[in-house]
Design an enzyme around this catalytic site. Sequence first.
Site, PDB file in Angstrom:
ATOM      1  N   GLU A   1      -6.871   4.832   7.757  1.00 40.68           N
ATOM      2  CA  GLU A   1      -6.641   6.240   7.404  1.00 40.68           C
ATOM      3  C   GLU A   1      -7.865   6.848   6.716  1.00 40.68           C
ATOM      4  OE1 GLU A   1      -2.865   5.588   5.478  1.00 40.68           O
ATOM      5  OE2 GLU A   1      -2.013   5.090   7.432  1.00 40.68           O
TER       6      GLU A   1
ATOM      7  N   GLY B   1       2.177   2.194  10.862  1.00 44.12           N
ATOM      8  CA  GLY B   1       3.181   3.242  10.747  1.00 44.12           C
ATOM      9  C   GLY B   1       3.876   3.580  12.055  1.00 44.12           C
TER      10      GLY B   1
ATOM     11  N   GLU C   1      -5.706  -4.890  10.639  1.00 48.55           N
ATOM     12  CA  GLU C   1      -4.658  -3.898  10.882  1.00 48.55           C
ATOM     13  C   GLU C   1      -4.981  -3.141  12.168  1.00 48.55           C
ATOM     14  OE1 GLU C   1      -2.563  -2.664   7.037  1.00 48.55           O
ATOM     15  OE2 GLU C   1      -4.358  -1.475   7.145  1.00 48.55           O
TER      16      GLU C   1
ATOM     17  N   HIS D   1      -9.671   1.371   4.925  1.00 49.64           N
ATOM     18  CA  HIS D   1      -8.382   1.506   5.622  1.00 49.64           C
ATOM     19  C   HIS D   1      -8.564   2.457   6.807  1.00 49.64           C
ATOM     20  CE1 HIS D   1      -4.247   2.622   6.454  1.00 49.64           C
ATOM     21  NE2 HIS D   1      -3.901   1.497   5.849  1.00 49.64           N
TER      22      HIS D   1
ATOM     23  N   ASN E   1       0.875  -1.181   0.000  1.00 52.81           N
ATOM     24  CA  ASN E   1       0.000   0.000   0.000  1.00 52.81           C
ATOM     25  C   ASN E   1       0.908   1.225   0.000  1.00 52.81           C
ATOM     26  OD1 ASN E   1      -1.830   2.018   0.537  1.00 52.81           O
ATOM     27  ND2 ASN E   1      -2.378   1.293   2.594  1.00 52.81           N
ATOM     28  N   TRP E   2       1.059   1.821  -1.182  1.00 51.59           N
ATOM     29  CA  TRP E   2       1.993   2.950  -1.300  1.00 51.59           C
ATOM     30  C   TRP E   2       1.431   4.222  -0.672  1.00 51.59           C
ATOM     31  CZ3 TRP E   2       4.273   2.758  -7.002  1.00 51.59           C
ATOM     32  CH2 TRP E   2       4.900   1.522  -7.195  1.00 51.59           C
ATOM     33  N   LYS E   3       0.148   4.222  -0.359  1.00 55.31           N
ATOM     34  CA  LYS E   3      -0.505   5.418   0.207  1.00 55.31           C
ATOM     35  C   LYS E   3      -0.249   6.627  -0.701  1.00 55.31           C
ATOM     36  CE  LYS E   3      -0.235   3.245   4.698  1.00 55.31           C
ATOM     37  NZ  LYS E   3      -0.227   3.372   6.133  1.00 55.31           N
TER      38      LYS E   3
ATOM     39  N   SER F   1       3.034  -2.110  10.416  1.00 55.97           N
ATOM     40  CA  SER F   1       4.473  -2.172  10.669  1.00 55.97           C
ATOM     41  C   SER F   1       5.105  -3.523  10.326  1.00 55.97           C
ATOM     42  CB  SER F   1       4.783  -1.772  12.116  1.00 55.97           C
ATOM     43  OG  SER F   1       4.385  -0.430  12.343  1.00 55.97           O
TER      44      SER F   1
ATOM     45  N   GLY G   1       2.689  -1.133   4.347  1.00 53.80           N
ATOM     46  CA  GLY G   1       2.724   0.285   3.993  1.00 53.80           C
ATOM     47  C   GLY G   1       4.158   0.738   3.763  1.00 53.80           C
ATOM     48  N   GLY G   2       4.755   1.335   4.804  1.00 52.42           N
ATOM     49  CA  GLY G   2       6.077   1.941   4.693  1.00 52.42           C
ATOM     50  C   GLY G   2       7.116   1.046   4.023  1.00 52.42           C
TER      51      GLY G   2
END
Length: 257
Positions: A113, A187, A181, A111, A21-23, A219, A240-241
């Site tokens: 976010e 994150g 999640e 998600h 997930n590149w966001k 994470s 993600g990251g």
Amino acid sequence: MIKAPPWGRNMAVRTKLVAGNWKMNGLRADGSALARALTERWTAARSERPGCQPLLCPPSTLLAMVRDILAGSGIALGGQDCHPAPKGAFTGDVSPEMLADAGCSHVILGHSERRHGHGETDAEVREKVTGAWRAGLVAVVCVGETLAQRRAESANTVVAAQITGSIPDGATAANLVVAYEPVWAIGSGLTATLEDIAAMHADIRSRVAAGTRILYGGSVNPQNAAGILGLAEVDGALVGGASLDADSFWSIARCCP
Ligand code: PGA
């Protein structure tokens, strides 16, 4: 009519799905370099291929470019969100049909976010899932508790309510993936313990169709991926990251047993 997705029809074996997930990250130069690096790794060493299905979810602006880079590689493409309607006067939104037209097979929905940053409710997520299915997309529905909810020992109740509220009737192992999640793990560098992940996944599994993939997210990194992806109840990861770096994402994918 809900179309059968071109994805995961044979769910007898739940191949692990490792989704990046590149966001809201990536200009064309970074996005193409990352997609190219992963495509090269995936297509070069067939014998060393991880036993997983990779999925990249770049921002909408990069979808067409990344689709062209991934073409024929077997790496799947997904969107990060969508509007429930097929088209219309919804400035700034992207429809499920547009994602499918751009080459997506999946879309991330609900998600944290979106739920916490944009106030999305379970009912809204549910409508988006219906829209995704209409367009033939697999919905990757995210659920997870906040730290306060976990401390109050209500994590299972919260996640169960999100599943009931966000997933419409008609969910199957072929049109739905659930991503657990924990909000506090996203994150933050914190991850749930393997025991907590296994227990939550078992609980989620009792609430969804047999064979549905249940991913863990929050994470996930090359150091903790082997433990997480080694759990029988975990069918992959939503990353993600660590998905923004080709070596990290590849190392995580390689942890699939
Ligand atoms: P993270 O993000 O891996 O950076 O924690 C996961 C996600 O939000 O899907």
